[in-house]
Design a protein around this motif. Sequence first.
Motif, PDB file in Angstrom:
ATOM      1  N   ALA A  48      49.176  36.044  45.000  1.00  0.00           N
ATOM      2  CA  ALA A  48      48.791  34.771  44.383  1.00  0.00           C
ATOM      3  C   ALA A  48      49.927  34.230  43.516  1.00  0.00           C
ATOM      4  O   ALA A  48      50.168  33.010  43.469  1.00  0.00           O
ATOM      5  N   ALA A  49      50.648  35.118  42.820  1.00  0.00           N
ATOM      6  CA  ALA A  49      51.775  34.694  41.984  1.00  0.00           C
ATOM      7  C   ALA A  49      52.891  34.099  42.824  1.00  0.00           C
ATOM      8  O   ALA A  49      53.505  33.086  42.457  1.00  0.00           O
ATOM      9  N   VAL A  50      53.181  34.731  43.948  1.00  0.00           N
ATOM     10  CA  VAL A  50      54.229  34.232  44.847  1.00  0.00           C
ATOM     11  C   VAL A  50      53.840  32.867  45.401  1.00  0.00           C
ATOM     12  O   VAL A  50      54.662  31.939  45.481  1.00  0.00           O
ATOM     13  N   GLU A  51      52.571  32.717  45.766  1.00  0.00           N
ATOM     14  CA  GLU A  51      52.080  31.429  46.278  1.00  0.00           C
ATOM     15  C   GLU A  51      52.177  30.350  45.208  1.00  0.00           C
ATOM     16  O   GLU A  51      52.554  29.200  45.481  1.00  0.00           O
ATOM     17  N   TYR A  52      51.847  30.711  43.978  1.00  0.00           N
ATOM     18  CA  TYR A  52      51.916  29.746  42.876  1.00  0.00           C
ATOM     19  C   TYR A  52      53.347  29.288  42.645  1.00  0.00           C
ATOM     20  O   TYR A  52      53.618  28.098  42.446  1.00  0.00           O
ATOM     21  N   ALA A  53      54.293  30.220  42.665  1.00  0.00           N
ATOM     22  CA  ALA A  53      55.693  29.849  42.459  1.00  0.00           C
ATOM     23  C   ALA A  53      56.198  28.940  43.575  1.00  0.00           C
ATOM     24  O   ALA A  53      57.015  28.044  43.340  1.00  0.00           O
ATOM     25  N   ARG A  54      55.681  29.148  44.772  1.00  0.00           N
ATOM     26  CA  ARG A  54      56.154  28.381  45.927  1.00  0.00           C
ATOM     27  C   ARG A  54      55.517  27.013  46.032  1.00  0.00           C
ATOM     28  O   ARG A  54      56.176  26.012  46.344  1.00  0.00           O
ATOM     29  N   THR A  55      54.183  26.944  45.744  1.00  0.00           N
ATOM     30  CA  THR A  55      53.447  25.700  46.023  1.00  0.00           C
ATOM     31  C   THR A  55      52.726  25.122  44.809  1.00  0.00           C
ATOM     32  O   THR A  55      52.169  24.035  44.900  1.00  0.00           O
ATOM     33  N   GLN A  56      52.718  25.866  43.676  1.00  0.00           N
ATOM     34  CA  GLN A  56      51.954  25.498  42.483  1.00  0.00           C
ATOM     35  C   GLN A  56      50.442  25.559  42.707  1.00  0.00           C
ATOM     36  O   GLN A  56      49.658  25.086  41.883  1.00  0.00           O
ATOM     37  N   LYS A  57      50.014  26.182  43.788  1.00  0.00           N
ATOM     38  CA  LYS A  57      48.595  26.355  44.061  1.00  0.00           C
ATOM     39  C   LYS A  57      48.088  27.557  43.279  1.00  0.00           C
ATOM     40  O   LYS A  57      48.649  28.650  43.360  1.00  0.00           O
ATOM     41  N   LYS A  58      46.990  27.364  42.526  1.00  0.00           N
ATOM     42  CA  LYS A  58      46.429  28.427  41.711  1.00  0.00           C
ATOM     43  C   LYS A  58      45.150  28.985  42.333  1.00  0.00           C
ATOM     44  O   LYS A  58      44.316  28.224  42.823  1.00  0.00           O
ATOM     45  N   PRO A  59      44.969  30.304  42.263  1.00  0.00           N
ATOM     46  CA  PRO A  59      43.662  30.860  42.637  1.00  0.00           C
ATOM     47  C   PRO A  59      42.659  30.552  41.533  1.00  0.00           C
ATOM     48  O   PRO A  59      43.037  30.170  40.425  1.00  0.00           O
ATOM     49  N   SER A  60      41.390  30.741  41.828  1.00  0.00           N
ATOM     50  CA  SER A  60      40.374  30.477  40.804  1.00  0.00           C
ATOM     51  C   SER A  60      39.168  31.378  41.012  1.00  0.00           C
ATOM     52  O   SER A  60      38.918  31.876  42.117  1.00  0.00           O
ATOM     53  N   GLY A  61      38.422  31.590  39.919  1.00  0.00           N
ATOM     54  CA  GLY A  61      37.171  32.322  39.994  1.00  0.00           C
ATOM     55  C   GLY A  61      37.350  33.826  40.050  1.00  0.00           C
ATOM     56  O   GLY A  61      38.438  34.365  39.839  1.00  0.00           O
ATOM     57  N   PHE A  62      36.249  34.529  40.332  1.00  0.00           N
ATOM     58  CA  PHE A  62      36.220  35.986  40.383  1.00  0.00           C
ATOM     59  C   PHE A  62      36.313  36.438  41.832  1.00  0.00           C
ATOM     60  O   PHE A  62      35.517  36.002  42.671  1.00  0.00           O
ATOM     61  N   ILE A  63      37.283  37.284  42.130  1.00  0.00           N
ATOM     62  CA  ILE A  63      37.457  37.835  43.472  1.00  0.00           C
ATOM     63  C   ILE A  63      37.134  39.319  43.414  1.00  0.00           C
ATOM     64  O   ILE A  63      37.865  40.103  42.778  1.00  0.00           O
ATOM     65  N   ASP A  64      36.031  39.730  44.031  1.00  0.00           N
ATOM     66  CA  ASP A  64      35.582  41.124  44.014  1.00  0.00           C
ATOM     67  C   ASP A  64      36.401  41.933  45.009  1.00  0.00           C
ATOM     68  O   ASP A  64      36.426  41.613  46.203  1.00  0.00           O
ATOM     69  N   THR A  65      37.071  42.980  44.530  1.00  0.00           N
ATOM     70  CA  THR A  65      37.880  43.823  45.410  1.00  0.00           C
ATOM     71  C   THR A  65      37.122  45.039  45.935  1.00  0.00           C
ATOM     72  O   THR A  65      37.709  45.885  46.610  1.00  0.00           O
ATOM     73  N   GLY A  66      35.823  45.108  45.633  1.00  0.00           N
ATOM     74  CA  GLY A  66      34.960  46.073  46.287  1.00  0.00           C
ATOM     75  C   GLY A  66      34.816  47.414  45.577  1.00  0.00           C
ATOM     76  O   GLY A  66      35.602  47.770  44.707  1.00  0.00           O
ATOM     77  N   SER A  67      33.767  48.159  45.964  1.00  0.00           N
ATOM     78  CA  SER A  67      33.513  49.505  45.448  1.00  0.00           C
ATOM     79  C   SER A  67      32.697  50.279  46.471  1.00  0.00           C
ATOM     80  O   SER A  67      31.922  49.688  47.230  1.00  0.00           O
ATOM     81  N   VAL A  68      32.873  51.607  46.488  1.00  0.00           N
ATOM     82  CA  VAL A  68      32.205  52.469  47.473  1.00  0.00           C
ATOM     83  C   VAL A  68      31.783  53.764  46.788  1.00  0.00           C
ATOM     84  O   VAL A  68      32.585  54.398  46.099  1.00  0.00           O
ATOM     85  N   VAL A  69      30.540  54.184  46.982  1.00  0.00           N
ATOM     86  CA  VAL A  69      30.065  55.478  46.478  1.00  0.00           C
ATOM     87  C   VAL A  69      30.684  56.600  47.314  1.00  0.00           C
ATOM     88  O   VAL A  69      30.655  56.562  48.545  1.00  0.00           O
ATOM     89  N   ILE A  70      31.255  57.593  46.622  1.00  0.00           N
ATOM     90  CA  ILE A  70      31.845  58.767  47.279  1.00  0.00           C
ATOM     91  C   ILE A  70      31.019  59.991  46.893  1.00  0.00           C
ATOM     92  O   ILE A  70      30.871  60.316  45.713  1.00  0.00           O
ATOM     93  N   THR A  71      30.478  60.682  47.896  1.00  0.00           N
ATOM     94  CA  THR A  71      29.667  61.874  47.641  1.00  0.00           C
ATOM     95  C   THR A  71      29.591  62.718  48.900  1.00  0.00           C
ATOM     96  O   THR A  71      29.696  62.200  50.020  1.00  0.00           O
ATOM     97  N   ASP A  72      29.421  64.006  48.734  1.00  0.00           N
ATOM     98  CA  ASP A  72      29.136  64.893  49.857  1.00  0.00           C
ATOM     99  C   ASP A  72      27.656  65.229  49.937  1.00  0.00           C
ATOM    100  O   ASP A  72      27.245  66.065  50.751  1.00  0.00           O
ATOM    101  N   LYS A  73      26.860  64.580  49.077  1.00  0.00           N
ATOM    102  CA  LYS A  73      25.407  64.753  49.085  1.00  0.00           C
ATOM    103  C   LYS A  73      24.769  63.371  49.177  1.00  0.00           C
ATOM    104  O   LYS A  73      24.236  62.847  48.192  1.00  0.00           O
TER     105      LYS A  73
END
Length: 336
Positions: free
Chosen positions: A290-315
């Motif tokens: 997003a920073a590289v895009e902003y420097a190139r085009t002045q386009k800004k991202p906005s809002g909350f972007i969820d990068t996810g989560s996963v339960v890890i268990t062997d049970k």
Amino acid sequence: MRQRSLVCLLLALAVTASGCTVQRYWGGSSNTAGSGRASVGLVTKTETNPYFVELRNAAGAAAKAQGADFVALAGQFDGDNDGQVKAIENMVQQGVNTILITPNSSTGVLAAIDRARKAGVLVIALDTATDPENAVDATYATDNVAAGREQGAYVKAALGGIPPKLIMIDGTAGSTVDTYRHNGFLQGIGLADGAPEIAGRDNANGDQSIAQQKMENLLQRSTDINAVYTMNEPTGRGAYAALQARGLAGQVVMGSIDGGCQGVENVRDGLYQATVMQFPRKMAEQGVTAAVEYARTQKKPSGFIDTGSVVITDKPMPGVPSQNTDWGLQNCWGNK
């Protein structure tokens, strides 16, 4: 080259005076304003927590791969708002056009962020949202309420219908991440804050040694527990040490959140039954892009972007989607 070396020296001197720590990667001229070249500054909570080390390394690698200048600063301890404010001010003075930050407090750095944005700097929160959320241009992070809810749902399912007798080892009081994970866990396990089923709670600031001490103190009041919430994996390891010393580890269902490689190994080895994996590498890489895009085009991202989560268990538990520790070790962050 001489100009770039001078900029690095000045930044290092400024950071030394502020008490912050610094890591630099300069891909080109530091004068990036209007040039289309990204100059990215990363401010993390500390430089020692493996989670933030992974985030910093991933951001640095992404910046190098995309031809961006990069500098990383950190507070000296979890909760060092003053250190982060000085880091932001140093970066603005050095002419970065994007700041990525994992704020120690959801409100403690807002004034400095506001000044940076007014100076034309794109500010993106990583991992930890600000309050209000629109104090930054965008946030790339785990949905910590959802991650807490997943942990709570797992613990509830693992109790098999037995009413919980719960101890909660929280993080740093006032932290957005701490509040969101705490509240999400209670939603997942089906309890209200302050419910009588909560036998005790205390803050450990995400530190293993403090967590062990706080758990030992809580167990002196009562050992009649069957469930433990831990805010992150170092906290989980500390809580386990205290439980094991009392001979209670086998009778307690404990969950955690992070998804570090050591944490996944902890699950595999039975220190706690489940952890909720998050993905700092993805946060860092998307923030740099997003920073590289902003420097190139002045386009800004906005809002909350969820990068996810996963339960890890062997049970695995019915109704709680999860992956096993083999998958976890393939996708974890930190040293495998």
